[in-house]
Each structure stands twice: as structure tokens, then as C-alpha cells.
Design a protein around this motif. Structure first.
Motif, PDB file in Angstrom:
ATOM      1  N   LYS A  27      49.691 -12.503  92.059  1.00  0.00           N
ATOM      2  CA  LYS A  27      49.645 -13.946  92.339  1.00  0.00           C
ATOM      3  C   LYS A  27      49.028 -14.228  93.708  1.00  0.00           C
ATOM      4  O   LYS A  27      48.277 -15.190  93.861  1.00  0.00           O
ATOM      5  N   ILE A  28      49.324 -13.410  94.697  1.00  0.00           N
ATOM      6  CA  ILE A  28      48.745 -13.649  96.020  1.00  0.00           C
ATOM      7  C   ILE A  28      47.252 -13.333  96.007  1.00  0.00           C
ATOM      8  O   ILE A  28      46.458 -14.087  96.561  1.00  0.00           O
ATOM      9  N   TYR A  29      46.851 -12.247  95.340  1.00  0.00           N
ATOM     10  CA  TYR A  29      45.413 -11.955  95.254  1.00  0.00           C
ATOM     11  C   TYR A  29      44.679 -13.028  94.458  1.00  0.00           C
ATOM     12  O   TYR A  29      43.533 -13.342  94.762  1.00  0.00           O
ATOM     13  N   GLU A  30      45.338 -13.599  93.473  1.00  0.00           N
ATOM     14  CA  GLU A  30      44.747 -14.711  92.720  1.00  0.00           C
ATOM     15  C   GLU A  30      44.486 -15.887  93.655  1.00  0.00           C
ATOM     16  O   GLU A  30      43.429 -16.512  93.606  1.00  0.00           O
ATOM     17  N   ARG A  31      45.422 -16.170  94.534  1.00  0.00           N
ATOM     18  CA  ARG A  31      45.236 -17.251  95.513  1.00  0.00           C
ATOM     19  C   ARG A  31      44.085 -16.945  96.460  1.00  0.00           C
ATOM     20  O   ARG A  31      43.283 -17.813  96.773  1.00  0.00           O
ATOM     21  N   PHE A  32      44.020 -15.694  96.942  1.00  0.00           N
ATOM     22  CA  PHE A  32      42.909 -15.295  97.818  1.00  0.00           C
ATOM     23  C   PHE A  32      41.584 -15.503  97.115  1.00  0.00           C
ATOM     24  O   PHE A  32      40.626 -16.003  97.696  1.00  0.00           O
ATOM     25  N   SER A  33      41.544 -15.078  95.870  1.00  0.00           N
ATOM     26  CA  SER A  33      40.308 -15.183  95.105  1.00  0.00           C
ATOM     27  C   SER A  33      39.873 -16.632  94.973  1.00  0.00           C
ATOM     28  O   SER A  33      38.704 -16.971  95.182  1.00  0.00           O
ATOM     29  N   GLN A  34      40.820 -17.501  94.666  1.00  0.00           N
ATOM     30  CA  GLN A  34      40.499 -18.919  94.524  1.00  0.00           C
ATOM     31  C   GLN A  34      40.043 -19.525  95.845  1.00  0.00           C
ATOM     32  O   GLN A  34      39.124 -20.325  95.878  1.00  0.00           O
ATOM     33  N   ARG A  35      40.677 -19.155  96.922  1.00  0.00           N
ATOM     34  CA  ARG A  35      40.366 -19.757  98.229  1.00  0.00           C
ATOM     35  C   ARG A  35      39.118 -19.202  98.881  1.00  0.00           C
ATOM     36  O   ARG A  35      38.313 -19.953  99.423  1.00  0.00           O
ATOM     37  N   TYR A  36      38.965 -17.886  98.878  1.00  0.00           N
ATOM     38  CA  TYR A  36      37.952 -17.274  99.725  1.00  0.00           C
ATOM     39  C   TYR A  36      36.724 -16.755  98.986  1.00  0.00           C
ATOM     40  O   TYR A  36      35.637 -16.754  99.544  1.00  0.00           O
ATOM     41  N   SER A  37      36.874 -16.321  97.753  1.00  0.00           N
ATOM     42  CA  SER A  37      35.717 -15.810  97.022  1.00  0.00           C
ATOM     43  C   SER A  37      34.660 -16.880  96.836  1.00  0.00           C
ATOM     44  O   SER A  37      33.466 -16.612  96.964  1.00  0.00           O
ATOM     45  N   ALA A  38      35.099 -18.087  96.542  1.00  0.00           N
ATOM     46  CA  ALA A  38      34.138 -19.186  96.356  1.00  0.00           C
ATOM     47  C   ALA A  38      33.341 -19.437  97.633  1.00  0.00           C
ATOM     48  O   ALA A  38      32.137 -19.691  97.576  1.00  0.00           O
ATOM     49  N   ILE A  39      33.996 -19.339  98.778  1.00  0.00           N
ATOM     50  CA  ILE A  39      33.301 -19.542 100.059  1.00  0.00           C
ATOM     51  C   ILE A  39      32.261 -18.442 100.271  1.00  0.00           C
ATOM     52  O   ILE A  39      31.132 -18.711 100.668  1.00  0.00           O
ATOM     53  N   PHE A  84      44.135 -10.547 103.610  1.00  0.00           N
ATOM     54  CA  PHE A  84      44.042 -11.928 104.069  1.00  0.00           C
ATOM     55  C   PHE A  84      43.134 -12.001 105.301  1.00  0.00           C
ATOM     56  O   PHE A  84      42.189 -12.780 105.352  1.00  0.00           O
ATOM     57  N   ARG A  85      43.419 -11.164 106.274  1.00  0.00           N
ATOM     58  CA  ARG A  85      42.589 -11.115 107.495  1.00  0.00           C
ATOM     59  C   ARG A  85      41.157 -10.727 107.173  1.00  0.00           C
ATOM     60  O   ARG A  85      40.206 -11.310 107.702  1.00  0.00           O
ATOM     61  N   LYS A  86      40.990  -9.738 106.300  1.00  0.00           N
ATOM     62  CA  LYS A  86      39.648  -9.266 105.950  1.00  0.00           C
ATOM     63  C   LYS A  86      38.841 -10.360 105.250  1.00  0.00           C
ATOM     64  O   LYS A  86      37.638 -10.495 105.491  1.00  0.00           O
ATOM     65  N   ASN A  87      39.482 -11.145 104.397  1.00  0.00           N
ATOM     66  CA  ASN A  87      38.786 -12.251 103.729  1.00  0.00           C
ATOM     67  C   ASN A  87      38.225 -13.233 104.752  1.00  0.00           C
ATOM     68  O   ASN A  87      37.071 -13.656 104.648  1.00  0.00           O
ATOM     69  N   ILE A  88      39.035 -13.576 105.733  1.00  0.00           N
ATOM     70  CA  ILE A  88      38.578 -14.501 106.769  1.00  0.00           C
ATOM     71  C   ILE A  88      37.502 -13.836 107.623  1.00  0.00           C
ATOM     72  O   ILE A  88      36.481 -14.449 107.947  1.00  0.00           O
ATOM     73  N   ASN A  89      37.706 -12.574 107.945  1.00  0.00           N
ATOM     74  CA  ASN A  89      36.709 -11.819 108.703  1.00  0.00           C
ATOM     75  C   ASN A  89      35.368 -11.803 107.954  1.00  0.00           C
ATOM     76  O   ASN A  89      34.299 -11.992 108.554  1.00  0.00           O
ATOM     77  N   ASN A  90      35.405 -11.624 106.645  1.00  0.00           N
ATOM     78  CA  ASN A  90      34.181 -11.606 105.839  1.00  0.00           C
ATOM     79  C   ASN A  90      33.453 -12.951 105.889  1.00  0.00           C
ATOM     80  O   ASN A  90      32.219 -12.995 105.948  1.00  0.00           O
ATOM     81  N   ILE A  91      34.208 -14.029 105.869  1.00  0.00           N
ATOM     82  CA  ILE A  91      33.606 -15.372 105.962  1.00  0.00           C
ATOM     83  C   ILE A  91      32.916 -15.527 107.319  1.00  0.00           C
ATOM     84  O   ILE A  91      31.781 -16.004 107.405  1.00  0.00           O
ATOM     85  N   LEU A  92      33.593 -15.117 108.372  1.00  0.00           N
ATOM     86  CA  LEU A  92      33.010 -15.199 109.714  1.00  0.00           C
ATOM     87  C   LEU A  92      31.767 -14.311 109.822  1.00  0.00           C
ATOM     88  O   LEU A  92      30.758 -14.733 110.398  1.00  0.00           O
TER      89      LEU A  92
END
Length: 190
Positions: free
Chosen positions: A59-71, A125-133
């Protein structure tokens, strides 16, 4: 049908744990809300703990996917898309708080399996944000900087903002912190 049973168990377990914590979660309630008998649960999971660990992870990875993968799929405007995402208060439950922080606070010192899983989730979580940056730097949308440290700062600020709103019962506390955080993030823009 079998896949629906598993999905129902995952969803019900996550909801129960998110609301009451792992230790307060009732297996009877999980099964009742999933409309599943205990025998069906054992077809998929060895016990409550395994069900909990799998449901939290999925469920948490599903949330990450919805929030950050699209970005990350965008071609540009990474910072703006990220800020829009963190400003969207509909994506968060300020009564229950952050599910990552909730489980870490409750279980990391009590159970090594939870500790390992929550460390992995937090690092993702941190890595997803790091990837966006990193994408924003790569596309010349922001200055070169230590994106790993900036991601840590952003995650820490987000978690603190969610906790503040939960503690006070005032979503405006979150909004105020995110406004300042957004201005700071945008100060890196080229």
C-alpha cells in the motif's frame, strides 16, 4: 476471485493498522472488513504479521507510485509538479498522520522485520524525491546542489509538517510549513 480475496485482505489490513497501529489491529476486524474467513487468509499469509508486512509494503509503494512516478515521467517542470503534489492536502490524512512515521514510531524498536521494512520504505521515499530533484538538475531546471541532502531536508520537513497538523488538528499548520518549504525549493530554480 482469488486475487480479489488477497487484495481485500491487503486493503483491510492496511486500513486497520493505519487506524489502530499493528499492536492494536484486530485480525477479526481485518477478516470481517475483507469479508474473508481465517482459512482464506492462511492461503495467502502465514500469520497476522506477514499479512501486515505485505500490506504495509504494497500500500505504501502504491502511494509512492501514484505520487512520484507520474512526476518522473514528465518531460519538464519537475519542481512545480512536485510542489503541486506536496501542496495537495487531499493526498494526506492529517487525523491519522503519515503511515510511514506511524509504523516506524510504533514498531521499529520492537520487531526487526518491521524495522527492516520501514527503513527500506523510508529510504525509497527519500530516493523518490532525490530522483525528482536529480531530474530537475539534469533538465537545467534547478541549480547543481547536493540533491541527497536536499531530499533528506524535504522529507524531514514534510514529516514534521504532517505531525504538526496531526498534533494541533489544524491543516493550516501543514499548509504554512509547505508554503515555506516550496519557496525554499524554488530558490534552487534556474
Amino acid at each position: 476471485m482469488e486475487n480479489n480475496t488477497r487484495i481485500n485482505l491487503i486493503n483491510s489490513s492496511f486500513d486497520e493498522i493505519y487506524k489502530k497501529g499493528y499492536q492494536g489491529a484486530s485480525l477479526t476486524t481485518i477478516l470481517k472488513n475483507a469479508k474473508v474467513h481465517k482459512g482464506s487468509m492462511y492461503h495467502f499469509f502465514a500469520n497476522k504479521k506477514e499479512l501486515a508486512l505485505v500490506s504495509i509494503k504494497e500500500k505504501i509503494y502504491e502511494r509512492f507510485s501514484q505520487r512520484y512516478s507520474a512526476i518522473l515521467q514528465l518531460e519538464s517542470n519537475y519542481l512545480e509538479a512536485f510542489i503541486k503534489s506536496i501542496k495537495d492536502v487531499k493526498q494526506r490524512d492529517f487525523n491519522l498522520g503519515c503511515p510511514i512515521a506511524t509504523v516506524i514510531q510504533e514498531m521499529s524498536n520492537l520487531d526487526d522485520d518491521f524495522k527492516i521494512l520501514m527503513k527500506e520504505i523510508y529510504q525509497t521515499f527519500r530516493k523518490n524525491i532525490n530522483n525528482i530533484l536529480d531530474k530537475a538538475v539534469e533538465k537545467n531546471e534547478m541549480k547543481q546542489c547536493d540533491t541527497a541532502k536536499l531530499a533528506l531536508y524535504i522529507v524531514s520537513t514534510l514529516e514534521g509538517a504532517i505531525l504538526s497538523a496531526k498534533a494541533t488538528g489544524n491543516v493550516k499548520d501543514y499548509i504554512d510549513v509547505i508554503d515555506i518549504l516550496s519557496s525554499y525549493i524554488l530558490s534552487f530554480r534556474l
